[in-house]
Design a protein around this motif. Structure first.
Motif, PDB file in Angstrom:
ATOM      1  N   TYR A 149       0.875  -1.177   0.000  1.00 42.33           N
ATOM      2  CA  TYR A 149       0.000   0.000   0.000  1.00 42.33           C
ATOM      3  C   TYR A 149       0.910   1.224   0.000  1.00 42.33           C
ATOM      4  O   TYR A 149       1.583   1.515   0.985  1.00 42.33           O
ATOM      5  CB  TYR A 149      -0.864  -0.067   1.254  1.00 42.33           C
ATOM      6  CG  TYR A 149      -1.934   0.990   1.447  1.00 42.33           C
ATOM      7  CD1 TYR A 149      -3.169   0.885   0.819  1.00 42.33           C
ATOM      8  CD2 TYR A 149      -1.737   2.044   2.335  1.00 42.33           C
ATOM      9  CE1 TYR A 149      -4.183   1.818   1.061  1.00 42.33           C
ATOM     10  CE2 TYR A 149      -2.734   2.977   2.581  1.00 42.33           C
ATOM     11  CZ  TYR A 149      -3.951   2.865   1.940  1.00 42.33           C
ATOM     12  OH  TYR A 149      -4.957   3.784   2.184  1.00 42.33           O
ATOM     13  N   LEU A 150       0.955   1.930  -1.138  1.00 41.42           N
ATOM     14  CA  LEU A 150       1.935   2.990  -1.325  1.00 41.42           C
ATOM     15  C   LEU A 150       1.286   4.365  -1.408  1.00 41.42           C
ATOM     16  O   LEU A 150       0.165   4.512  -1.901  1.00 41.42           O
ATOM     17  CB  LEU A 150       2.726   2.764  -2.618  1.00 41.42           C
ATOM     18  CG  LEU A 150       3.428   1.425  -2.811  1.00 41.42           C
ATOM     19  CD1 LEU A 150       4.230   1.448  -4.110  1.00 41.42           C
ATOM     20  CD2 LEU A 150       4.321   1.084  -1.629  1.00 41.42           C
ATOM     21  N   GLY A 151       2.016   5.367  -0.970  1.00 46.33           N
ATOM     22  CA  GLY A 151       1.706   6.754  -1.263  1.00 46.33           C
ATOM     23  C   GLY A 151       2.771   7.264  -2.205  1.00 46.33           C
ATOM     24  O   GLY A 151       3.966   7.115  -1.933  1.00 46.33           O
ATOM     25  N   GLY A 179       0.361  15.620  -8.102  1.00 49.69           N
ATOM     26  CA  GLY A 179      -0.264  15.485  -6.790  1.00 49.69           C
ATOM     27  C   GLY A 179       0.021  14.131  -6.165  1.00 49.69           C
ATOM     28  O   GLY A 179       0.718  13.281  -6.728  1.00 49.69           O
ATOM     29  N   GLY A 180      -0.533  13.916  -4.966  1.00 47.40           N
ATOM     30  CA  GLY A 180      -0.323  12.673  -4.241  1.00 47.40           C
ATOM     31  C   GLY A 180      -1.407  11.655  -4.547  1.00 47.40           C
ATOM     32  O   GLY A 180      -2.576  11.998  -4.723  1.00 47.40           O
ATOM     33  N   HIS A 181      -1.010  10.369  -4.584  1.00 48.76           N
ATOM     34  CA  HIS A 181      -1.942   9.305  -4.941  1.00 48.76           C
ATOM     35  C   HIS A 181      -1.602   8.045  -4.155  1.00 48.76           C
ATOM     36  O   HIS A 181      -0.437   7.777  -3.840  1.00 48.76           O
ATOM     37  CB  HIS A 181      -1.856   9.025  -6.437  1.00 48.76           C
ATOM     38  CG  HIS A 181      -2.874   8.060  -6.960  1.00 48.76           C
ATOM     39  ND1 HIS A 181      -4.220   8.160  -6.684  1.00 48.76           N
ATOM     40  CD2 HIS A 181      -2.735   6.951  -7.753  1.00 48.76           C
ATOM     41  CE1 HIS A 181      -4.870   7.171  -7.279  1.00 48.76           C
ATOM     42  NE2 HIS A 181      -3.997   6.427  -7.928  1.00 48.76           N
ATOM     43  N   TRP A 212      11.066   4.503 -11.632  1.00 57.42           N
ATOM     44  CA  TRP A 212       9.926   5.395 -11.430  1.00 57.42           C
ATOM     45  C   TRP A 212       9.415   5.257  -9.998  1.00 57.42           C
ATOM     46  O   TRP A 212       9.132   6.268  -9.334  1.00 57.42           O
ATOM     47  CB  TRP A 212       8.822   5.063 -12.434  1.00 57.42           C
ATOM     48  CG  TRP A 212       7.612   5.940 -12.315  1.00 57.42           C
ATOM     49  CD1 TRP A 212       7.376   7.100 -13.001  1.00 57.42           C
ATOM     50  CD2 TRP A 212       6.479   5.746 -11.456  1.00 57.42           C
ATOM     51  NE1 TRP A 212       6.158   7.643 -12.612  1.00 57.42           N
ATOM     52  CE2 TRP A 212       5.595   6.824 -11.674  1.00 57.42           C
ATOM     53  CE3 TRP A 212       6.124   4.772 -10.528  1.00 57.42           C
ATOM     54  CZ2 TRP A 212       4.392   6.954 -10.992  1.00 57.42           C
ATOM     55  CZ3 TRP A 212       4.917   4.895  -9.836  1.00 57.42           C
ATOM     56  CH2 TRP A 212       4.063   5.973 -10.075  1.00 57.42           C
ATOM     57  N   VAL A 213       9.272   4.023  -9.523  1.00 58.41           N
ATOM     58  CA  VAL A 213       8.824   3.809  -8.141  1.00 58.41           C
ATOM     59  C   VAL A 213       9.769   4.504  -7.177  1.00 58.41           C
ATOM     60  O   VAL A 213       9.337   5.201  -6.239  1.00 58.41           O
ATOM     61  CB  VAL A 213       8.724   2.306  -7.830  1.00 58.41           C
ATOM     62  CG1 VAL A 213       8.439   2.080  -6.341  1.00 58.41           C
ATOM     63  CG2 VAL A 213       7.643   1.642  -8.679  1.00 58.41           C
ATOM     64  N   ARG A 214      11.066   4.345  -7.383  1.00 54.98           N
ATOM     65  CA  ARG A 214      12.055   4.971  -6.504  1.00 54.98           C
ATOM     66  C   ARG A 214      11.895   6.495  -6.503  1.00 54.98           C
ATOM     67  O   ARG A 214      12.052   7.159  -5.476  1.00 54.98           O
ATOM     68  CB  ARG A 214      13.471   4.591  -6.947  1.00 54.98           C
ATOM     69  CG  ARG A 214      14.555   5.003  -5.967  1.00 54.98           C
ATOM     70  CD  ARG A 214      15.939   4.739  -6.556  1.00 54.98           C
ATOM     71  NE  ARG A 214      16.151   3.336  -6.864  1.00 54.98           N
ATOM     72  CZ  ARG A 214      16.513   2.429  -5.980  1.00 54.98           C
ATOM     73  NH1 ARG A 214      16.684   2.784  -4.714  1.00 54.98           N
ATOM     74  NH2 ARG A 214      16.708   1.172  -6.335  1.00 54.98           N
ATOM     75  N   SER A 215      11.587   7.060  -7.667  1.00 58.98           N
ATOM     76  CA  SER A 215      11.440   8.506  -7.784  1.00 58.98           C
ATOM     77  C   SER A 215      10.169   9.021  -7.121  1.00 58.98           C
ATOM     78  O   SER A 215      10.180  10.084  -6.485  1.00 58.98           O
ATOM     79  CB  SER A 215      11.432   8.905  -9.270  1.00 58.98           C
ATOM     80  OG  SER A 215      11.023  10.242  -9.450  1.00 58.98           O
ATOM     81  N   ARG A 216       9.073   8.282  -7.241  1.00 60.56           N
ATOM     82  CA  ARG A 216       7.765   8.803  -6.830  1.00 60.56           C
ATOM     83  C   ARG A 216       7.330   8.418  -5.420  1.00 60.56           C
ATOM     84  O   ARG A 216       6.499   9.098  -4.821  1.00 60.56           O
ATOM     85  CB  ARG A 216       6.681   8.329  -7.805  1.00 60.56           C
ATOM     86  CG  ARG A 216       6.911   8.651  -9.276  1.00 60.56           C
ATOM     87  CD  ARG A 216       7.006  10.142  -9.552  1.00 60.56           C
ATOM     88  NE  ARG A 216       6.855  10.429 -10.968  1.00 60.56           N
ATOM     89  CZ  ARG A 216       7.859  10.733 -11.793  1.00 60.56           C
ATOM     90  NH1 ARG A 216       9.099  10.832 -11.304  1.00 60.56           N
ATOM     91  NH2 ARG A 216       7.625  10.965 -13.072  1.00 60.56           N
ATOM     92  N   ILE A 217       7.859   7.338  -4.870  1.00 65.51           N
ATOM     93  CA  ILE A 217       7.340   6.828  -3.604  1.00 65.51           C
ATOM     94  C   ILE A 217       7.623   7.790  -2.454  1.00 65.51           C
ATOM     95  O   ILE A 217       8.699   8.369  -2.348  1.00 65.51           O
ATOM     96  CB  ILE A 217       7.924   5.434  -3.310  1.00 65.51           C
ATOM     97  CG1 ILE A 217       7.199   4.778  -2.147  1.00 65.51           C
ATOM     98  CG2 ILE A 217       9.437   5.499  -3.059  1.00 65.51           C
ATOM     99  CD1 ILE A 217       7.563   3.315  -1.949  1.00 65.51           C
ATOM    100  N   MET A 218       6.614   7.987  -1.596  1.00 66.08           N
ATOM    101  CA  MET A 218       6.821   8.778  -0.383  1.00 66.08           C
ATOM    102  C   MET A 218       6.507   7.979   0.886  1.00 66.08           C
ATOM    103  O   MET A 218       6.938   8.357   1.977  1.00 66.08           O
ATOM    104  CB  MET A 218       5.992  10.067  -0.410  1.00 66.08           C
ATOM    105  CG  MET A 218       4.486   9.888  -0.440  1.00 66.08           C
ATOM    106  SD  MET A 218       3.656  11.516  -0.327  1.00 66.08           S
ATOM    107  CE  MET A 218       1.950  11.032  -0.641  1.00 66.08           C
ATOM    108  N   GLU A 219       5.772   6.878   0.755  1.00 67.80           N
ATOM    109  CA  GLU A 219       5.512   6.038   1.923  1.00 67.80           C
ATOM    110  C   GLU A 219       5.127   4.632   1.467  1.00 67.80           C
ATOM    111  O   GLU A 219       4.653   4.436   0.346  1.00 67.80           O
ATOM    112  CB  GLU A 219       4.420   6.623   2.808  1.00 67.80           C
ATOM    113  CG  GLU A 219       3.088   6.861   2.135  1.00 67.80           C
ATOM    114  CD  GLU A 219       2.107   7.618   3.020  1.00 67.80           C
ATOM    115  OE1 GLU A 219       1.974   7.258   4.214  1.00 67.80           O
ATOM    116  OE2 GLU A 219       1.471   8.567   2.524  1.00 67.80           O
TER     117      GLU A 219
END
Length: 256
Positions: A149-151, A179-181, A212-219
């Motif tokens: 479950y990612l932010g 934005g955040g998703h 891309w995941v490494r760049s975008r993931i925040m949580e």
């Protein structure tokens, strides 16, 4: 064009929230690939085309993905997701000004305490957070808990509906410029930076590269539905399960 809403507010931490870091399942080397082409997780939109309820839709689709791994399916309706979104974020149906999205840890806390109500049952997860920079740990969550479950912080370059999400596509690649998703990481064909990850979002499966995941993931968080999970495999058991249940119990007791 399919309508798509965002709704994951900036990542937050709460005192005493459960974490997965110390579990044995997180320390192992993750599988080199997680191929699930033969399994249909059957993700649904769950209202995320008209509401910023991605945090609620993500939990509903996690239920469905977990069930699919065990060979059956659980009915989750858009109205179930909207009701959970209302209860977990303060959204008031019919009042667009209250459609502000959700904080993932608060939404997960609500699910663990109050459950995710469906037409014929209410399901209660246990959950824990992981270091979003630890992609090996993220892959262990996918393999052991069904999906992660990612932010994520989407960029304007991610707006086209088709194609692979990558850091090399044209446009503004600034994380968060769109934005955040909230979405789910479901499967992957390898662990190289350009290997493809299958993400469950907006009622479908979207491919992305690991870079891309490494760049975008925040949580990053893991959820477990003990009443739904298939037996065996890489799921937590024994000490890991007891530790996760205990961490959730202590956190909910402290948070009251």
């Amino acid at each position: 064009m399919t309508a798509r809403k965002l709704g994951c507010l900036p990542a937050a931490t709460r005192p005493g929230q459960p974490v997965l870091t110390g579990l044995r399942m997180m320390a192992r080397q993750s599988p080199p690939r997680l191929i699930r082409d033969h399994i249909d997780p059957a993700p649904l939109m769950l209202g995320n085309d008209v509401l910023g309820d991605c945090t609620a839709a993500g939990i509903g689709n996690h239920i469905r993905a977990t069930a699919a791994l065990a060979g059956y399916q659980v009915a989750v309706r858009a109205e179930d997701a909207e009701a959970f979104y209302t209860a977990s974020t303060g959204y008031v149906p019919g009042d667009p000004s209250t459609d502000q999205g959700g904080v993932e840890v608060d939404v997960l806390t609500h699910a663990a305490r109050n459950g995710y109500a469906l037409a014929d049952q209410t399901l209660y997860p246990v959950w824990g957070s992981a270091d979003p920079e630890d992609l090996n740990g993220l892959r262990n969550i996918m393999a052991g808990l069904g999906a992660a479950y990612l932010g994520v912080q989407l960029a304007l370059a991610d707006q086209p509906e088709d194609g692979v999400w990558d850091t090399t596509t044209p446009g503004d690649q600034t994380p968060g410029s769109w934005g955040g998703h909230c979405l789910l990481a479901w499967a992957y064909d390898g662990t190289a930076e350009d290997s493809l990850v299958s993400l469950l979002t907006w009622g479908g499966i979207r491919k992305a590269t690991w870079r891309w995941v490494r760049s975008r993931i925040m949580e990053c968080h893991g959820l477990a539905w003990r009443q739904l999970m298939p037996a065996g495999g890489l799921a937590p058991a024994g000490e890991d399960w007891d530790a996760l249940v205990g961490a959730n119990r202590d956190y909910l007791t402290m948070a009251i």
